[in-house]
Design an enzyme around this catalytic site. Structure first.
Site, PDB file in Angstrom:
ATOM      1  N   ASP A  32       0.857  -1.194   0.000  1.00 21.46           N
ATOM      2  CA  ASP A  32       0.000   0.000   0.000  1.00 21.46           C
ATOM      3  C   ASP A  32       0.896   1.248   0.000  1.00 21.46           C
ATOM      4  OD1 ASP A  32      -3.197   0.502   1.244  1.00 21.46           O
ATOM      5  OD2 ASP A  32      -1.803   2.168   1.042  1.00 21.46           O
ATOM      6  N   ASN A  88     -12.931  -3.024   3.213  1.00 18.04           N
ATOM      7  CA  ASN A  88     -13.984  -2.008   3.211  1.00 18.04           C
ATOM      8  C   ASN A  88     -14.897  -2.157   1.997  1.00 18.04           C
ATOM      9  OD1 ASN A  88     -12.772  -0.812   5.512  1.00 18.04           O
ATOM     10  ND2 ASN A  88     -11.357   0.346   4.226  1.00 18.04           N
ATOM     11  N   GLN A  95     -14.415   2.686   1.917  1.00 16.06           N
ATOM     12  CA  GLN A  95     -13.814   2.234   0.648  1.00 16.06           C
ATOM     13  C   GLN A  95     -13.544   3.448  -0.239  1.00 16.06           C
ATOM     14  OE1 GLN A  95     -16.170  -0.587  -1.651  1.00 16.06           O
ATOM     15  NE2 GLN A  95     -14.428  -1.139  -2.946  1.00 16.06           N
ATOM     16  N   HIS A 101     -10.417  -5.222  -2.615  1.00 18.41           N
ATOM     17  CA  HIS A 101      -9.061  -5.440  -2.088  1.00 18.41           C
ATOM     18  C   HIS A 101      -9.156  -5.784  -0.613  1.00 18.41           C
ATOM     19  CE1 HIS A 101     -10.043  -1.158  -1.980  1.00 18.41           C
ATOM     20  NE2 HIS A 101      -9.384  -1.099  -0.831  1.00 18.41           N
ATOM     21  N   HIS A 103      -6.975  -5.646   2.809  1.00 19.10           N
ATOM     22  CA  HIS A 103      -5.788  -5.067   3.439  1.00 19.10           C
ATOM     23  C   HIS A 103      -5.148  -6.096   4.368  1.00 19.10           C
ATOM     24  CE1 HIS A 103      -6.708  -0.675   2.688  1.00 19.10           C
ATOM     25  NE2 HIS A 103      -7.916  -1.171   2.537  1.00 19.10           N
TER      26      HIS A 103
HETATM   27  P1  5GP Z   1      -9.770   1.496   0.805  1.00 15.08           P
HETATM   28  O1  5GP Z   1      -9.887   2.789   1.583  1.00 15.08           O
HETATM   29  O2  5GP Z   1     -10.510   1.580  -0.521  1.00 15.08           O
HETATM   30  O3  5GP Z   1     -10.122   0.273   1.588  1.00 15.08           O
HETATM   31  O4  5GP Z   1      -8.225   1.337   0.509  1.00 15.08           O
HETATM   32  C1  5GP Z   1      -7.575   1.870  -0.581  1.00 15.08           C
HETATM   33  C2  5GP Z   1      -6.103   1.736  -0.286  1.00 15.08           C
HETATM   34  O5  5GP Z   1      -5.396   1.811  -1.495  1.00 15.08           O
HETATM   35  C3  5GP Z   1      -5.541   2.853   0.614  1.00 15.08           C
HETATM   36  O6  5GP Z   1      -4.930   2.253   1.746  1.00 15.08           O
HETATM   37  C4  5GP Z   1      -4.551   3.577  -0.272  1.00 15.08           C
HETATM   38  O7  5GP Z   1      -3.403   3.980   0.428  1.00 15.08           O
HETATM   39  C5  5GP Z   1      -4.225   2.545  -1.319  1.00 15.08           C
HETATM   40  N1  5GP Z   1      -3.915   3.073  -2.632  1.00 15.08           N
HETATM   41  C6  5GP Z   1      -4.640   3.992  -3.337  1.00 15.08           C
HETATM   42  N2  5GP Z   1      -4.085   4.195  -4.546  1.00 15.08           N
HETATM   43  C7  5GP Z   1      -2.983   3.389  -4.610  1.00 15.08           C
HETATM   44  C8  5GP Z   1      -2.011   3.158  -5.629  1.00 15.08           C
HETATM   45  O8  5GP Z   1      -2.034   3.737  -6.710  1.00 15.08           O
HETATM   46  N3  5GP Z   1      -1.043   2.230  -5.338  1.00 15.08           N
HETATM   47  C9  5GP Z   1      -1.007   1.568  -4.149  1.00 15.08           C
HETATM   48  N4  5GP Z   1      -0.015   0.680  -3.981  1.00 15.08           N
HETATM   49  N5  5GP Z   1      -1.907   1.770  -3.184  1.00 15.08           N
HETATM   50  C10 5GP Z   1      -2.883   2.669  -3.397  1.00 15.08           C
END
Ligand code: 5GP
Ligand code: ZN
Length: 136
Positions: A32, A88, A95, A101, A103
């Protein structure tokens, strides 16, 4: 199936480079970019599913197996003291990227992070009512 406008589709399929810790035909696991703690990774299916409810059952089962395997490897190699799995679904649930995805978050004593919620205090009657609502 891929979604042309989805950044995680591009990352999962190698069109955008990422720090990959695992890859097979179905999944890619990447670090991440905004980690909660050292080693925070995401398991991405290579096909596009917006969330858990779109993910086919077999892939949901495979993703949990993979989380167990990678989690054990990360815990061992990063000397983590604990581990959170976070997933999420929906904007109000936090999300931000609408490609499923999971985590994988290694945790360390005194890492200063807090993953949790403010506990409610429902009565027994309220719990009973909620049970009935869920079961239908
Ligand atoms: P969510 O909030 O949707 O559960 O998590 C999205 C996650 O994706 C966040 O922890 C954010 O830091 C990560 N993220 C967003 N864009 C990118 C990206 O372009 N590359 C990587 N490696 N992580 C990303
Ligand atoms: Zn996607």
């Amino acid at each position: 199936m891929r979604d042309e406008n989805c950044i995680f589709c591009k990352i999962a399929n190698g069109e955008i480079p990422s720090k990959t810790i695992y890859e097979d035909e179905e999944f890619r696991a990447i670090l991440d970019l905004g980690p909660a703690a050292k080693g925070h990774a995401l398991i991405l299916p290579k096909d596009h599913f917006a969330n858990l409810f779109e993910l086919p059952e077999e892939k949901a089962a495979s993703v949990m197996k993979l989380a167990k395997k990678l989690g054990a490897q990360m815990k061992e190699n990063l000397k983590a003291d604990g581990f959170n799995l976070v997933q999420n679904n929906g904007e109000c649930a936090g999300q931000t990227v609408f490609h499923f995805h999971l985590h994988l978050i290694p945790r360390y004593e005194n890492d200063g992070q807090k993953i949790g919620w403010k506990p409610g205090a429902p009565s027994q009657e309220e719990l009973e009512e909620t049970c009935k609502q869920i079961v239908g």
